[in-house]
Write an enzyme that holds these catalytic residues in place. Sequence first.
Site, PDB file in Angstrom:
ATOM      1  N   SER A 148      77.916   1.911  70.197  1.00 51.51           N
ATOM      2  CA  SER A 148      77.483   0.844  69.293  1.00 51.51           C
ATOM      3  C   SER A 148      76.700  -0.151  70.126  1.00 51.51           C
ATOM      4  CB  SER A 148      78.706   0.138  68.697  1.00 51.51           C
ATOM      5  OG  SER A 148      78.350  -1.103  68.111  1.00 51.51           O
ATOM      6  N   TYR A 161      87.124  -3.566  69.345  1.00 52.12           N
ATOM      7  CA  TYR A 161      85.936  -2.726  69.117  1.00 52.12           C
ATOM      8  C   TYR A 161      84.993  -2.808  70.325  1.00 52.12           C
ATOM      9  CZ  TYR A 161      82.177  -0.582  66.291  1.00 52.12           C
ATOM     10  OH  TYR A 161      81.201   0.250  65.792  1.00 52.12           O
TER      11      TYR A 161
HETATM   12  P1  NAP Z   1      82.853   5.778  58.539  1.00 51.03           P
HETATM   13  O1  NAP Z   1      81.874   6.121  57.490  1.00 51.03           O
HETATM   14  O2  NAP Z   1      84.013   4.893  58.214  1.00 51.03           O
HETATM   15  O3  NAP Z   1      83.395   7.144  59.198  1.00 51.03           O
HETATM   16  C1  NAP Z   1      84.416   7.139  60.169  1.00 51.03           C
HETATM   17  C2  NAP Z   1      84.933   8.548  60.369  1.00 51.03           C
HETATM   18  O4  NAP Z   1      86.029   8.509  61.304  1.00 51.03           O
HETATM   19  C3  NAP Z   1      85.480   9.172  59.093  1.00 51.03           C
HETATM   20  O5  NAP Z   1      85.137  10.535  59.065  1.00 51.03           O
HETATM   21  C4  NAP Z   1      86.985   8.989  59.235  1.00 51.03           C
HETATM   22  O6  NAP Z   1      87.712   9.963  58.512  1.00 51.03           O
HETATM   23  C5  NAP Z   1      87.154   9.194  60.730  1.00 51.03           C
HETATM   24  N1  NAP Z   1      88.411   8.615  61.200  1.00 51.03           N
HETATM   25  C6  NAP Z   1      88.825   7.327  61.095  1.00 51.03           C
HETATM   26  N2  NAP Z   1      90.071   7.202  61.607  1.00 51.03           N
HETATM   27  C7  NAP Z   1      90.436   8.424  62.057  1.00 51.03           C
HETATM   28  C8  NAP Z   1      91.613   8.942  62.677  1.00 51.03           C
HETATM   29  N3  NAP Z   1      92.694   8.191  62.939  1.00 51.03           N
HETATM   30  N4  NAP Z   1      91.657  10.258  62.989  1.00 51.03           N
HETATM   31  C9  NAP Z   1      90.619  11.045  62.686  1.00 51.03           C
HETATM   32  N5  NAP Z   1      89.486  10.623  62.111  1.00 51.03           N
HETATM   33  C10 NAP Z   1      89.396   9.328  61.793  1.00 51.03           C
HETATM   34  O7  NAP Z   1      82.141   5.057  59.776  1.00 51.03           O
HETATM   35  P2  NAP Z   1      80.672   5.171  60.434  1.00 51.03           P
HETATM   36  O8  NAP Z   1      79.992   3.878  60.236  1.00 51.03           O
HETATM   37  O9  NAP Z   1      79.984   6.434  60.059  1.00 51.03           O
HETATM   38  O10 NAP Z   1      81.104   5.208  61.968  1.00 51.03           O
HETATM   39  C11 NAP Z   1      80.924   6.317  62.823  1.00 51.03           C
HETATM   40  C12 NAP Z   1      80.815   5.810  64.249  1.00 51.03           C
HETATM   41  O11 NAP Z   1      79.646   4.999  64.369  1.00 51.03           O
HETATM   42  C13 NAP Z   1      81.995   4.931  64.677  1.00 51.03           C
HETATM   43  O12 NAP Z   1      82.359   5.229  66.001  1.00 51.03           O
HETATM   44  C14 NAP Z   1      81.424   3.517  64.595  1.00 51.03           C
HETATM   45  O13 NAP Z   1      82.060   2.642  65.469  1.00 51.03           O
HETATM   46  C15 NAP Z   1      79.985   3.785  65.010  1.00 51.03           C
HETATM   47  N6  NAP Z   1      79.024   2.741  64.588  1.00 51.03           N
HETATM   48  C16 NAP Z   1      78.879   2.399  63.287  1.00 51.03           C
HETATM   49  C17 NAP Z   1      77.963   1.382  62.946  1.00 51.03           C
HETATM   50  C18 NAP Z   1      77.744   0.937  61.530  1.00 51.03           C
HETATM   51  O14 NAP Z   1      77.070  -0.103  61.330  1.00 51.03           O
HETATM   52  N7  NAP Z   1      78.230   1.655  60.532  1.00 51.03           N
HETATM   53  C19 NAP Z   1      77.233   0.761  63.955  1.00 51.03           C
HETATM   54  C20 NAP Z   1      77.411   1.143  65.282  1.00 51.03           C
HETATM   55  C21 NAP Z   1      78.304   2.149  65.593  1.00 51.03           C
HETATM   56  P3  NAP Z   1      88.011   9.732  56.916  1.00 51.03           P
HETATM   57  O15 NAP Z   1      86.803   9.072  56.318  1.00 51.03           O
HETATM   58  O16 NAP Z   1      88.246  11.114  56.421  1.00 51.03           O
HETATM   59  O17 NAP Z   1      89.167   8.809  56.886  1.00 51.03           O
END
Ligand code: NAP
Length: 266
Positions: A148, A161
Amino acid sequence: MSGGQRSLEGKVGLITGSTSGIGLATAQVLAEQGCNLILHGLLPEDEGQSLAADFAAQYGIRTFFSNADLRQPESIHRFMAQGTEALGSIDILINNAGIQHTDSVADFPLEKWNDIIAINLSSAFHTIQQAVPVMAQKRWGRIINIASVHGLVASVNKAAYCAAKHGIVGLTKVVAIECAEQGITVNAICPGWVDTPLINKQIEAVANSKGLDYHEARYQLVTAKQPLPEMLDPRQIGEFALFLCSDAARGITGASLAMDGGWTAQ
Ligand code: NAP
């Protein structure tokens, strides 16, 4: 399915958290290129199996699904072993699963701290530890950690985080230099705001505290720190990951690559 040669035909990719957001979009991008996929997320078993079957049918690939909870190292080890056995390899590992919780450091709940460190950081140590020997045998591998912008800079109320994401940037560098002679590249992608369910709570918090509607709150949240006044599409992260899997990117390793709309240029 595309008609021409697909660049990842025959490869096996494992993407943690590929049931939602960035992980799901990245799975689609890799599948379009013929990559067999170990899909993973917390979906109930039947929904996960149905997602895996849909991917297999739509893209003509082999798939495996696991809903291992990444807070438990033994579950990670089991799912990595089962996935590798089912699809025969792990060539591409994308550590993507992550959660968020915001609170001042004084009020930060210990349970949230522990979960964020386990899911956003320690799980990548466990998956990497199991994937590296498999990749080293083939002398080819791609490890991509979805960090991130908070792996590079801080924001208030994100102690766990930021600690986890800075940690994953450090882990990326170490594994990159350890694996450089084995044909394995290891990089981190550092996105700014991406349009996924992860950020909904933060938008709602801005809406509630400032009395704004959802769209105005979303705009204010994005533009508070990011010069590009829009969220990235999750697919853009997937396309970047695909580039890092290409031969053209074989010289890129140990890098933490900002994809942040200018956030860290300031
Ligand atoms: P998201 O849509 O909430 O997806 C998160 C994923 O992680 C889901 O598939 C979820 O599974 C899984 N997960 C959560 N807790 C878990 C656990 N205990 N065991 C196994 N799987 C688990 O989030 P996203 O935004 O796509 O994030 C993906 C990555 O990108 C993360 O590392 C986040 O920090 C990073 N990121 C996001 C942003 C942003 O603005 N969105 C920016 C920078 C970095 P379920 O949905 O099936 O529960």
